[in-house]
Structure formats: C-alpha cells, structure tokens
Design a protein around this motif. Structure first.
Motif, short mmCIF file in Angstrom:
data_model
loop_
_atom_site.label_atom_id
_atom_site.label_comp_id
_atom_site.label_asym_id
_atom_site.label_seq_id
_atom_site.Cartn_x
_atom_site.Cartn_y
_atom_site.Cartn_z
N ILE A 5 22.80 -44.29 -106.74
CA ILE A 5 22.69 -45.58 -107.43
C ILE A 5 24.03 -46.30 -107.42
O ILE A 5 24.10 -47.53 -107.25
CB ILE A 5 22.18 -45.38 -108.87
N LYS A 6 25.12 -45.57 -107.59
CA LYS A 6 26.45 -46.20 -107.59
C LYS A 6 26.77 -46.80 -106.22
O LYS A 6 27.29 -47.92 -106.13
CB LYS A 6 27.53 -45.21 -107.99
N ILE A 7 26.43 -46.08 -105.15
CA ILE A 7 26.67 -46.62 -103.81
C ILE A 7 25.87 -47.90 -103.61
O ILE A 7 26.37 -48.91 -103.09
CB ILE A 7 26.32 -45.58 -102.74
N GLY A 8 24.59 -47.87 -104.04
CA GLY A 8 23.76 -49.07 -103.93
C GLY A 8 24.32 -50.22 -104.74
O GLY A 8 24.33 -51.38 -104.28
N HIS A 9 24.82 -49.90 -105.93
CA HIS A 9 25.42 -50.94 -106.79
C HIS A 9 26.64 -51.57 -106.12
O HIS A 9 26.81 -52.80 -106.14
CB HIS A 9 25.81 -50.30 -108.13
N ILE A 10 27.47 -50.74 -105.49
CA ILE A 10 28.66 -51.26 -104.80
C ILE A 10 28.27 -52.16 -103.65
O ILE A 10 28.79 -53.27 -103.49
CB ILE A 10 29.53 -50.09 -104.29
N LEU A 11 27.31 -51.71 -102.85
CA LEU A 11 26.91 -52.49 -101.67
C LEU A 11 26.28 -53.83 -102.07
O LEU A 11 26.42 -54.82 -101.34
CB LEU A 11 25.92 -51.68 -100.83
N THR B 83 26.89 -55.53 -105.06
CA THR B 83 27.72 -56.39 -105.90
C THR B 83 29.11 -56.68 -105.34
O THR B 83 29.78 -57.60 -105.80
CB THR B 83 27.90 -55.75 -107.29
N VAL B 84 29.55 -55.89 -104.35
CA VAL B 84 30.87 -56.13 -103.76
C VAL B 84 30.67 -56.49 -102.29
O VAL B 84 30.51 -55.60 -101.44
CB VAL B 84 31.79 -54.89 -103.88
N PRO B 85 30.65 -57.76 -101.95
CA PRO B 85 30.35 -58.20 -100.58
C PRO B 85 31.28 -57.56 -99.54
O PRO B 85 32.49 -57.43 -99.77
CB PRO B 85 30.57 -59.72 -100.65
N LYS B 86 30.69 -57.15 -98.43
CA LYS B 86 31.41 -56.59 -97.28
C LYS B 86 32.16 -55.28 -97.60
O LYS B 86 32.96 -54.82 -96.79
CB LYS B 86 32.39 -57.61 -96.70
N SER B 87 31.89 -54.71 -98.76
CA SER B 87 32.58 -53.46 -99.11
C SER B 87 32.05 -52.31 -98.26
O SER B 87 30.89 -52.30 -97.84
CB SER B 87 32.39 -53.14 -100.59
N ARG B 88 32.89 -51.31 -98.03
CA ARG B 88 32.52 -50.13 -97.27
C ARG B 88 32.73 -48.90 -98.16
O ARG B 88 33.68 -48.83 -98.94
CB ARG B 88 33.36 -50.02 -96.01
N VAL B 89 31.81 -47.93 -97.99
CA VAL B 89 31.80 -46.75 -98.85
C VAL B 89 31.77 -45.48 -98.01
O VAL B 89 31.04 -45.41 -97.02
CB VAL B 89 30.58 -46.76 -99.79
N CYS B 90 32.55 -44.51 -98.42
CA CYS B 90 32.54 -43.19 -97.78
C CYS B 90 32.10 -42.17 -98.81
O CYS B 90 32.66 -42.10 -99.91
CB CYS B 90 33.92 -42.84 -97.24
N ALA B 91 31.07 -41.37 -98.49
CA ALA B 91 30.58 -40.32 -99.38
C ALA B 91 30.88 -38.97 -98.75
O ALA B 91 30.52 -38.72 -97.59
CB ALA B 91 29.09 -40.48 -99.63
N VAL B 92 31.53 -38.10 -99.51
CA VAL B 92 32.00 -36.81 -98.99
C VAL B 92 31.24 -35.68 -99.68
O VAL B 92 31.14 -35.64 -100.91
CB VAL B 92 33.51 -36.63 -99.23
N THR B 93 30.71 -34.76 -98.88
CA THR B 93 30.00 -33.60 -99.41
C THR B 93 30.64 -32.32 -98.83
O THR B 93 31.49 -32.37 -97.96
CB THR B 93 28.52 -33.63 -99.03
N PHE B 94 30.15 -31.18 -99.31
CA PHE B 94 30.70 -29.91 -98.83
C PHE B 94 29.85 -29.26 -97.76
O PHE B 94 30.33 -28.38 -97.05
CB PHE B 94 30.89 -28.94 -100.01
N THR B 95 28.60 -29.66 -97.63
CA THR B 95 27.74 -29.07 -96.62
C THR B 95 27.01 -30.15 -95.85
O THR B 95 26.81 -31.28 -96.35
CB THR B 95 26.69 -28.12 -97.23
N ARG B 96 26.60 -29.82 -94.63
CA ARG B 96 25.86 -30.77 -93.81
C ARG B 96 24.51 -31.10 -94.44
O ARG B 96 24.06 -32.24 -94.40
CB ARG B 96 25.66 -30.18 -92.41
N ARG C 26 27.76 -50.02 -93.38
CA ARG C 26 28.75 -50.09 -94.46
C ARG C 26 29.00 -48.77 -95.18
O ARG C 26 29.79 -48.73 -96.11
CB ARG C 26 28.31 -51.17 -95.46
N THR C 27 28.33 -47.72 -94.77
CA THR C 27 28.59 -46.43 -95.40
C THR C 27 28.89 -45.37 -94.35
O THR C 27 28.45 -45.46 -93.20
CB THR C 27 27.38 -45.95 -96.24
N ARG C 28 29.63 -44.39 -94.76
CA ARG C 28 29.91 -43.22 -93.92
C ARG C 28 29.72 -41.99 -94.79
O ARG C 28 30.34 -41.86 -95.84
CB ARG C 28 31.34 -43.28 -93.40
N THR C 29 28.81 -41.10 -94.37
CA THR C 29 28.49 -39.91 -95.14
C THR C 29 28.75 -38.67 -94.29
O THR C 29 28.36 -38.63 -93.13
CB THR C 29 27.01 -39.92 -95.58
N GLY C 30 29.41 -37.68 -94.87
CA GLY C 30 29.67 -36.46 -94.11
C GLY C 30 30.44 -35.45 -94.92
O GLY C 30 30.84 -35.70 -96.06
#
Length: 607
Positions: A33-39, A41-54, A76-80
C-alpha cells in the motif's frame, strides 16, 4: 480491511522510517500500500523494494501488480533481493564477472573443507565463510584454512560468489565508481536480518538522498550465526537516518491464547524494542503440551492428530491422503528430529512437503541412494562416484578410475573392472565387488525388474551403514539404519514405476508445491496441488502461518540448542515458531530428556 492508525502512519510518512512489525501484523500489505501511495502521490517517483529471498520478491511483485498497473510497476519500481539488485547495479557499469551458481558454491565449500586442520561440518564451513563475507572489516575467521582454501578456489576458477557482490557494490559506491540506485524511495523487508554489509549498502543509498523505510522485528531476529545485526542493526539505522520509529503491534493471526503465551516468553529477553503486543482475533485457540516415551511415540501421536484432518488424494504417485492447504505444519529446532515424522507420514501415505535442504533425501546415505538408482537407469556418472566415495573410496582413487575409463563411469555397470594402478588391494576389491553388483542392478533395470534391482541396492546400503554410537544427548540419531530400512523397503515394495520415476517422486515429494495456474484446472485439483503437511525447521517457518502448528522435541537438549551460546536468540526462535499458529499450538517432547526451559518461561506446564 482498513489500515489501523499505526499502519496508516507508516503509509503517510514521507521520510525515513523504522517499522517494527510484530508477527501477523500485515507488514507486507502495508509495504504494498505504501508503494502504491508513493506512485500515486509523488509524480515520476521511483521505488526500490528489497527482500531477502527470491520468493519474497516475486510475491511482492505479484501483489503490487494486483493494485497497480503493470506498466507503472515495470517503469517506476524495482523489486529484488539484496544480491540481485547489487548484481544489476554492478553489471550496468561492467564491474562484475562470472558469478558462481549456488550448486558451484556448494561444491567449492565442500572442496575447501578438505583443507580443515580438524573435521568441520558443511554447515560450519558455510557459517565461517558467511562470517568473513558478511563483515565490512576483517574478522579473525579470514585466516581460517577453510576460508583461505575457498578464496583460492574462487580465484583459480575465475569466478565471484554471491557474498562478494554486495561488498564490492558498497566499496565501489564509496569510491564513486558505481552509483546508488537512482530511486527516491527504498523499502527493505525483514530488516532485522541485515548484516553489516547489507546495512552499509542501504546507508549508501540514504547518503545519496533516498528515503528509506526499513521493516523488521527485532523479536524475530534468528540469524546471528549469519552475522544478522537484529536489534543493534535496527537501532543503528534509526540513529544514522533519524528515522521515525513506528510499531505495528497488532497481531491479526493468532488467537490470544497463543499470542499471550508467546508474549510471556519473548518478554524474558532484556534487549528488545518495547512494544505492547495485542491480538485482534481474541480468545478461541488452544495451547497443548505433552510428553511422550520416545521420539517414535511422539511422531506417531503427531501423525494421529494429522490423520484426523486427512482426506483422500487422487492422482498422486506416492500419497493416498492429504490435508487442506495451510492446515498443518510440524516444526523442529533441528532437521534431524523431523526424520521420524517424515517416516511416519510416508508409511501412512499422507502428503507432506519438506525443503530439499532439510529432507532426509538430501543427507547421507539417502542422497547417495537416490543418486545410484538414477545412475543405474541412466548411466550418469554422479551417482556412481558419489556412492563410491560414500563407500570409502578416496577422491584420488576415484580420479584413477576417471582417467582409466576416460570419464566413462557407466562402464563399471557393464562389468568393466578398472586396474587402478597404485590403489591398495582392499580398495580395488571394494570397487570390483561394486562392479559385480552394479552390473546386476543394471541388467535387472534393463529388463524392467525395477523392484528387484532396488531391493538389491537396499541390501548393499544396509550392509554398509555404520552402527552409530548411542549418545544420550543425541538419541534421535540412533536409528539411522532402522530409518533407512523402513523407508527403502517402502521404495522397493510400495512404489511403482521406473527407478527414475521413483527418484523424481521422492526427491520432490511427488507433488508440485504450488497450485498450477491453469485456468482450466478445476478448483479441487488446484487445492490438492497446494495441500499437504509442511515439515520444516523453526528457521524455515519464518513468514508462514498455519491453522495447526506442532513443535516437537521441546527439550533442553534441543531448544535452546547447546551449540548456540546466545540464549536470547534461541528464545526468539521459539517465539517465531509459536507465532506461526493461528488456532492450535502443540508443544511436545520425549521424557528421556529434560523439558525445555522455554516451556516454563512461557508459563506452560506439561500434562
């Protein structure tokens, strides 16, 4: 379900944030929900989400595209994982060469173990290497012969391992040769598990202006042996970034009987973030404590309880019954104590899942057993060489056979008896005796007499599995031969199909772990594909939940582990295991060993 005030605070906060998320608090949903909120409400913003497993990265991506258009997520997002993101980062600047595969890394570790001055287990070798690679500054373990040998093997092979990737990324970001990810926001899950290098990688992005949201739970920090920083790492992050700390203290998973018991236990730890855990579901659950005469009796009781929920299973090669998805999990501190319940479920033909790394099929002599069955039918070399090594043939003597046969090990199954110049007479006899047997196995399999061939292979192993010394602190190891005999008999007498079909069924538990996504598949088939009992270690249970959770071997000789001097971490591990249960929690032990101190600390008593 609407967000509670604390969850909403995390979503709305536009600066650095440390989210302390208790079990079952909906943290993944909050991240999405936070990533969706950023995308939005913050125009052209980019988000990176980091996890520990694939798997966690894939799950997060799938949940994102349910609420956010795929085009937006892709652009606009990068997850890995930490490693996958660092690899992309370095490749973009041509700063990384070939990376060893996990299988190659495993082989390199095992090869490096030969350099040890005294015996060392595979797990100890991995921990030693991770200790060096997971530290920013040099540590004493860097001088250990095993690590030195491992480093030489990597250099000779001209490869880098996954451990090197992050440290190189941090080093090159600090020197300016590689830029941090060009993102305005970064969210890091399971932050309590970060080591010093991973924390440094995150902080380099903070220095570049990225706003960081770190999500974790110090009470679920159970990887100190991998140099996870836990509470200290979370506090270091908060202080370095001046992050707002928000506690998600409402548990939406466990009934209060389970949560309150776990809460009493974890509050015995002195160093932890103060949080007032509360349960959303209220009363209605059960906590059951029982002692049994032996590990066999304990396993039988567990299987009896599971059998009450079992339903017929159609279309399975190996199993006749299953339990609904998410219904049952059996947890243990150590992998080996799960062997008896795996045997019990196998005999009753109740479907179960067990990670390959935990399964008895990935331990000697079972791994060699599967390997030789496959080689008998296919002629592949690995099963032959692994079996010879298990039978006492040295690597040098195996190399002699390799040279003499020009690598064609299958010729041993065609009655070729190598001369093995330079080998001892006793070694040559062992190999020649094997040739006589193996050629017979091959002939039987060639005629379709698979069960006959497997019965002969069973006899070969049973004659060579050594008697194990009885150790009052390790009594579950006493029945390796009996365990092999009962399981191998089932393979030869109760299973059908070719040898490779049986091997594939055993090594994968005969089923796909996840339901197929074919829209034409009926709902019952999908449910059956994902159904089954989950057998796993306490470490492996993190992030999961089940209606029934049975924790076996709750003894002072098992949990807390005598091998881990960090009693607080062992207590956190027990807390993690207990909070996997939604409705019913069972804790059992055998009377031959003292009861775990954690049972008393949790305010429980045995019946």
């Amino acid at each position: 379900m609407n967000l509670n005030p604390e969850q909403q605070q995390v979503v709305d906060h536009d600066g650095n944030c440390l989210v302390v998320a208790c079990p079952g608090s909906g943290k993944t949903r909050v991240i999405v929900i936070k990533i969706g909120h950023i995308l939005k409400t913050v125009p052209k913003s980019r988000v990176c989400a980091v996890t520990f497993t694939r798997d966690a990265a894939n799950e997060l991506h799938e949940r994102l595209i349910k609420d956010i258009p795929l085009e937006v997520v892709s652009k606009r997002t990068r997850t890995g994982t930490f490693h996958s993101l660092a690899i992309r980062q370095l490749r973009a600047r041509g700063k990384i060469g070939r990376i060893a595969t996990p299988a190659e890394q495993s082989i390199y570790v095992r090869r490096s173990m030969d350099a040890a001055e005294e015996p060392i287990t595979y797990e100890e070798a991995v921990t030693l290497i991770e200790t060096v690679k997971g530290s920013i500054d040099p540590v004493p373990e860097i001088n250990h012969p095993v690590y030195q040998a491992y480093a030489r093997i990597l250099e000779q092979s001209k490869v880098e391992d996954l451990y090197d990737v992050l440290s190189k990324s941090v080093r090159l970001m600090r020197s300016g040769e590689v830029e941090p990810y060009p993102v305005e926001y970064m969210l890091v899950d399971e932050f309590q598990d970060t080591d010093a290098v991973q924390l440094a990688w995150v902080l380099e992005h903070h220095k570049a202006g990225t706003k960081i949201t770190a999500v974790g739970d110090d009470d679920q920090s159970v990887y100190a042996f991998r140099r996870a920083l836990g509470y200290r790492g979370m506090e270091t992050f908060r202080e370095a970034t001046n992050a707002l700390r928000v506690a998600l203290a409402t548990n939406y998973r466990c009934h209060s009987e389970i949560l309150n018991t776990a809460k009493v236990l974890i509050e015995k730890n002195p160093e932890r973030v103060d949080k007032r855990l509360n349960g959303f579901r209220g009363p209605g659950g059960t906590v059951f404590v029982q002692r049994y005469g032996s590990r066999t009796d304990e396993a039988a009781a567990i299987a009896d309880a599971i059998a009450k929920d079992a339903v017929p299973l159609k279309g399975s090669v190996r199993f006749s019954f299953t339990v609904p998805e998410g219904k049952w999990a059996v947890l243990a501190r150590n992998r080996i104590v799960l062997d008896e319940i795996e045997r019990e479920l196998s005999i009753r033909k109740i479907k179960y899942f067990r990670a390959a790394s935990d399964s008895i099929w990935n331990t000697p002599p079972f791994i060699q057993y599967l390997g030789i069955m496959k080689s008998v039918q296919t002629g592949e070399a690995d099963g032959i060489t692994n079996l010879l090594h298990w039978a006492g043939i040295s690597n040098d003597d195996i190399h002699r056979i390799h040279v003499e046969t020009d690598g064609k090990f299958y010729s041993l199954m065609e009655r070729y008896k190598p001369k093995m110049a330079g080998a001892s007479p006793s070694t040559i006899k062992v190999v020649h005796d094997f040739v006589d047997l193996a050629s017979g196995w091959r002939n039987l399999a060639g005629c379709g007499y698979y069960s006959h061939a497997i019965t002969s292979i069973n006899d070969f192993f049973l004659q060579r599995i050594p008697e194990e010394k009885q150790n009052e602190n390790d009594s579950e190891k006493r029945s390796k031969r009996e365990l092999f005999q009962s399981i191998s008999t089932s393979v030869s007498e109760k299973m059908s199909g070719s040898m490779t079909q049986r091997v594939n069924s055993l090594s994968s538990n005969g089923e796909s772990k996840k339901p197929a996504k074919d829209s034409n598949q009926d709902s019952e088939a999908k449910s059956n594909a994902a159904s089954g009992v989950h057998l796993m270690t306490m470490h492996g249970s993190k992030g999961l939940e089940f209606e029934h959770v049975w924790i076996l071997a709750c003894e002072g000789t098992v949990i807390p582990s005598p091998k881990n001097p960090l009693i607080d971490e062992e207590r956190r591990l027990m807390y993690v295991a207990m909070t996997r249960a939604r409705d019913h929690l069972y804790l059992s032990s055998q009377v031959t060993d003292p009861l775990s101190q954690f049972i008393d600390e949790a305010g429980l008593s045995s019946r």
